[in-house]
Design an enzyme around this catalytic site. Structure first.
Site, PDB file in Angstrom:
ATOM      1  N   TYR A  71      -4.035  51.183   7.716  1.00 39.01           N
ATOM      2  CA  TYR A  71      -4.406  51.668   6.380  1.00 39.01           C
ATOM      3  C   TYR A  71      -5.576  52.649   6.432  1.00 39.01           C
ATOM      4  O   TYR A  71      -5.602  53.649   5.705  1.00 39.01           O
ATOM      5  CB  TYR A  71      -4.730  50.473   5.489  1.00 39.01           C
ATOM      6  CG  TYR A  71      -4.922  50.805   4.029  1.00 39.01           C
ATOM      7  CD1 TYR A  71      -4.265  51.878   3.430  1.00 39.01           C
ATOM      8  CD2 TYR A  71      -5.770  50.039   3.235  1.00 39.01           C
ATOM      9  CE1 TYR A  71      -4.437  52.177   2.096  1.00 39.01           C
ATOM     10  CE2 TYR A  71      -5.945  50.321   1.892  1.00 39.01           C
ATOM     11  CZ  TYR A  71      -5.286  51.398   1.328  1.00 39.01           C
ATOM     12  OH  TYR A  71      -5.464  51.689   0.005  1.00 39.01           O
TER      13      TYR A  71
ATOM     14  N   ASP B  33       5.578  43.829  13.889  1.00 38.84           N
ATOM     15  CA  ASP B  33       4.120  43.923  13.892  1.00 38.84           C
ATOM     16  C   ASP B  33       3.476  42.918  12.943  1.00 38.84           C
ATOM     17  O   ASP B  33       2.418  42.356  13.236  1.00 38.84           O
ATOM     18  CB  ASP B  33       3.686  45.334  13.519  1.00 38.84           C
ATOM     19  CG  ASP B  33       3.868  46.331  14.659  1.00 38.84           C
ATOM     20  OD1 ASP B  33       4.155  45.889  15.791  1.00 38.84           O
ATOM     21  OD2 ASP B  33       3.727  47.543  14.423  1.00 38.84           O
ATOM     22  N   GLY B  34       4.082  42.692  11.779  1.00 38.05           N
ATOM     23  CA  GLY B  34       3.527  41.738  10.833  1.00 38.05           C
ATOM     24  C   GLY B  34       3.496  40.328  11.396  1.00 38.05           C
ATOM     25  O   GLY B  34       2.521  39.587  11.208  1.00 38.05           O
TER      26      GLY B  34
END
Length: 286
Positions: A186, A72-73
């Site tokens: 987040y 994903d990063g």
């Protein structure tokens, strides 16, 4: 957002493929190189970005496909560098199912070798456009933009305007503005809502606000959010997708809104958004 289209180009018909990996995950490099070799053997020209720092937008207009290899990063980094383009992005993970990178190595290799006739959904996902008033340049976020003081423990004071009108003043440890895709990142851990990825909306979520009345708020994507920094600090910054840092000063105003064009993200079509929530977040269990 437009409805999902289908990606149906066989590997042998691709003219240009961009493959992006990252220097932070060298274990992904052999897979990226193998995919590049297979696409080249099928007749495609390949642009290979192993470090994850190449200017993908330079090649995107002529590309038929972008493949991010890592997780994903890696996909977040590629997404920001593809802002404004129409090329579909395929995320390949290294064995662990990602929120965004849905394709496994074997499936990607089989496709590159010509052994798969694809019919994969491609949906448009909203990008967040970020700029600093009075400074040149525009940044993009796929997940979120976070206002933070790093290791400092003082509260951040931020005045928020929406479409130029005063909204509120936050006193908090930080502030997160997220996209619908980023609503399960987040922002979610801070108590923010889960948004359907097809929406065009913004979520503003304070980090440990001083006042309990400062709750997360959802705004339309057409809104222009202005965040004026009222706190003097040497460490205050805006962090894009947890990967890029923009240093700020007291008096700076960050402007955030939905980008005019989103990212075309490819999925396997084998799972729904609710499947993902149950699998990754154990949603509804316990």
């Amino acid at each position: 957002m437009s409805k999902a289209a289908a990606f149906s180009l066989p590997a042998g018909s691709l003219r240009l493929v961009i493959i992006a990996s990252t220097r932070y995950k060298p274990e992904a490099h052999p897979l990226a190189e193998r995919l590049a070799s297979l696409f080249q053997a099928s007749g495609a020209r390949v642009v290979l970005d192993m470090a994850g720092a190449g200017e993908l937008e330079r090649h995107a207009a002529a590309a038929d496909l972008v493949v991010s290899v890592g997780g994903d990063g890696t996909l977040l980094s590629a997404a920001r560098r593809l802002a404004g383009s129409d090329v579909p992005l395929m995320g390949v993970n290294l064995g662990k199912l990602g929120f965004l990178a849905e394709f496994g190595a074997e499936e990607a290799l089989a496709y590159a070798a010509g052994g798969v006739t694809p019919s994969w959904p491609v949906g448009e996902k909203m990008l967040l456009q970020v700029s600093i008033a009075g400074r040149p340049g525009v940044r993009y976020a796929f997940n979120d933009a976070m206002l933070s003081q790093g290791v400092m423990t003082r509260l951040v004071r931020v005045r928020m305007r929406v479409d130029g009108a005063y909204a509120t003043e936050y006193r908090a440890d930080g502030l997160v503005v997220s996209t619908p895709v980023g609503s399960t990142a987040y922002s979610l851990s801070l108590g923010g809502p889960i948004l359907d990825h097809g929406l065009r909306a913004l979520v503003v979520t304070p980090v440990a606000p001083h006042s309990l009345t400062n709750r997360p708020i959802v705004l339309p994507g057409s809104a222009v959010i202005g965040l004026e920094i009222l706190t003097r600090s040497d460490e205050i910054a805006m962090v894009i997708d947890g990967q890029e840092r923009i240093d700020l000063e007291v008096g700076d105003t960050i402007l955030l809104t939905a980008a005019e064009r989103g990212l075309r993200l490819m999925t396997t079509g084998r799972r729904t958004a609710f499947d993902l929530l149950r699998h990754k977040l154990a949603w509804g269990e316990g």
